[in-house]
Design a protein around this motif. Sequence first.
Motif, PDB file in Angstrom:
ATOM      1  N   ALA A   1       1.044  -8.234   9.205  1.00 35.43           N
ATOM      2  CA  ALA A   1      -0.328  -8.072   8.728  1.00 35.43           C
ATOM      3  C   ALA A   1      -1.230  -9.188   9.256  1.00 35.43           C
ATOM      4  O   ALA A   1      -2.342  -8.934   9.736  1.00 35.43           O
ATOM      5  CB  ALA A   1      -0.353  -8.058   7.200  1.00 35.43           C
TER       6      ALA A   1
ATOM      7  N   GLU B   1      -9.659  -5.417   7.136  1.00 38.24           N
ATOM      8  CA  GLU B   1      -8.731  -4.911   6.126  1.00 38.24           C
ATOM      9  C   GLU B   1      -7.903  -3.744   6.665  1.00 38.24           C
ATOM     10  O   GLU B   1      -6.729  -3.581   6.312  1.00 38.24           O
ATOM     11  CB  GLU B   1      -9.494  -4.500   4.871  1.00 38.24           C
ATOM     12  CG  GLU B   1     -10.079  -5.689   4.114  1.00 38.24           C
ATOM     13  CD  GLU B   1     -10.936  -5.273   2.932  1.00 38.24           C
ATOM     14  OE1 GLU B   1     -11.283  -4.063   2.835  1.00 38.24           O
ATOM     15  OE2 GLU B   1     -11.255  -6.152   2.104  1.00 38.24           O
TER      16      GLU B   1
ATOM     17  N   ASP C   1      -5.173  -5.248   8.655  1.00 33.92           N
ATOM     18  CA  ASP C   1      -4.216  -5.833   7.711  1.00 33.92           C
ATOM     19  C   ASP C   1      -3.307  -4.740   7.155  1.00 33.92           C
ATOM     20  O   ASP C   1      -2.077  -4.890   7.085  1.00 33.92           O
ATOM     21  CB  ASP C   1      -4.961  -6.541   6.586  1.00 33.92           C
ATOM     22  CG  ASP C   1      -4.041  -7.342   5.677  1.00 33.92           C
ATOM     23  OD1 ASP C   1      -3.289  -6.709   4.902  1.00 33.92           O
ATOM     24  OD2 ASP C   1      -4.073  -8.577   5.729  1.00 33.92           O
ATOM     25  N   ALA C   2      -3.901  -3.608   6.751  1.00 34.60           N
ATOM     26  CA  ALA C   2      -3.119  -2.493   6.220  1.00 34.60           C
ATOM     27  C   ALA C   2      -2.196  -1.908   7.290  1.00 34.60           C
ATOM     28  O   ALA C   2      -1.042  -1.554   7.018  1.00 34.60           O
ATOM     29  CB  ALA C   2      -4.050  -1.410   5.679  1.00 34.60           C
TER      30      ALA C   2
ATOM     31  N   THR D   1       0.684  -4.395   7.688  1.00 32.65           N
ATOM     32  CA  THR D   1       1.556  -4.380   6.513  1.00 32.65           C
ATOM     33  C   THR D   1       2.475  -3.170   6.530  1.00 32.65           C
ATOM     34  O   THR D   1       3.703  -3.281   6.360  1.00 32.65           O
ATOM     35  CB  THR D   1       0.723  -4.371   5.220  1.00 32.65           C
ATOM     36  OG1 THR D   1      -0.030  -5.590   5.137  1.00 32.65           O
ATOM     37  CG2 THR D   1       1.611  -4.260   3.990  1.00 32.65           C
ATOM     38  N   ASN D   2       1.891  -1.990   6.732  1.00 31.75           N
ATOM     39  CA  ASN D   2       2.690  -0.762   6.698  1.00 31.75           C
ATOM     40  C   ASN D   2       3.656  -0.680   7.878  1.00 31.75           C
ATOM     41  O   ASN D   2       4.788  -0.218   7.727  1.00 31.75           O
ATOM     42  CB  ASN D   2       1.765   0.455   6.652  1.00 31.75           C
ATOM     43  CG  ASN D   2       1.154   0.650   5.281  1.00 31.75           C
ATOM     44  OD1 ASN D   2       1.835   0.998   4.327  1.00 31.75           O
ATOM     45  ND2 ASN D   2      -0.147   0.405   5.169  1.00 31.75           N
TER      46      ASN D   2
ATOM     47  N   TYR E   1       5.619   4.765   5.272  1.00 31.45           N
ATOM     48  CA  TYR E   1       4.852   3.575   5.656  1.00 31.45           C
ATOM     49  C   TYR E   1       4.272   3.744   7.070  1.00 31.45           C
ATOM     50  O   TYR E   1       3.141   3.318   7.333  1.00 31.45           O
ATOM     51  CB  TYR E   1       5.736   2.332   5.603  1.00 31.45           C
ATOM     52  CG  TYR E   1       5.971   1.821   4.199  1.00 31.45           C
ATOM     53  CD1 TYR E   1       4.953   1.225   3.467  1.00 31.45           C
ATOM     54  CD2 TYR E   1       7.223   1.927   3.598  1.00 31.45           C
ATOM     55  CE1 TYR E   1       5.167   0.758   2.178  1.00 31.45           C
ATOM     56  CE2 TYR E   1       7.454   1.460   2.314  1.00 31.45           C
ATOM     57  CZ  TYR E   1       6.419   0.872   1.610  1.00 31.45           C
ATOM     58  OH  TYR E   1       6.628   0.412   0.333  1.00 31.45           O
TER      59      TYR E   1
ATOM     60  N   ALA F   1      -4.353   3.983   8.803  1.00 27.03           N
ATOM     61  CA  ALA F   1      -5.207   2.789   8.743  1.00 27.03           C
ATOM     62  C   ALA F   1      -6.010   2.600  10.024  1.00 27.03           C
ATOM     63  O   ALA F   1      -7.103   2.013  10.005  1.00 27.03           O
ATOM     64  CB  ALA F   1      -4.361   1.548   8.464  1.00 27.03           C
TER      65      ALA F   1
END
Length: 336
Positions: free
Chosen positions: A188, A206, A209-210, A213-214, A304, A311
């Motif tokens: 991320a 963001e 970032d998402a 992360t995923n 995910y 995203a």
Amino acid sequence: MLKDAGGESALSALSAFLEEDMHACNRAIVQRMQSPVPLIPQLGAHLVAAGGKRLRPLLTLASARLCGYEPAPDRQRHVGLAACVEFIHTATLLHDDVVDESTLRRGLASANAVFGNKASVLVGDFLFARSFQLMTADGSLRVMAILSAASATIAEGEVLQMATQNDLSTPIDRYLEVIHGKTAALFAAACRVGAVLTDRPIAEEEALDAFGTNLGMAFQLVDDALDYAADQQTLGKTVGDDMREGKITLPVLAAYDAATPEEKVFWERVIEQGEQTDADLPRALELIAKTDAIGVTIARAQTYADAAVEALSIFPESELRGLLERTVQYTVNRAR
């Protein structure tokens, strides 16, 4: 659901698209590994020789370019930060191999097996220090806040994993918290700094970032599945290491949840009590196959992966966005 899009060739295509940036990043990594203390560049050369996909720095470079970053001839912030991300990652690998007593890394003898635990820990510390020098050289407090927070989260994730070791009562949510800390947090951060470099709107920051992360969650879930589903050459480490170390991963939790009372006794003996024989790994693989624990794990990884692709939808369609989407599916297809 995103369909298969070429396996590892997707990652190769992304690397080729960013070839010039990656060459610059690799040069920066080698340069920053230099030290008047001979053991440091020697161990560094061992790490470079072991290869690796450089996925995390690749994501930093890709995210910056996706956001329209254009470096000046004498100022390539995205390259410095990509090297920084790789140093953070490599430092954690050096420390992890010592903690886990691993003897293989990417199919070769691990650094601790070659140079010893003390050298691995201390050179890991050196690389962490180098990463913070690179953050400081970048000059952005926002970048430093993101990458330093990720470094702390990684350490927390590793400690949490140690706390859950040998405990089959660990809830899946706690396991997911572990892999978020030890893996997804750096993915991320690696992506998010790309948006920060270009002062993009917070929504894009963001979104990246998402995405990271995923992607990181999917990546670690698949890694955990591969420990019970890959051959040693493919895995790059000894198959069954997670079981021998009593690590709590989703394949084990899924198999234990679906086990008969007799099978639960087996899992409690080998994981919780750590009493293992040479016959236990084949039996574990048999039970994991019987309960489709790998399928359960890959299905969650795919969830995910789909979220990571979603995203990216905030960004206009482009060749680079397409390559990132294909790279997401590559992470899941490694176990198929």
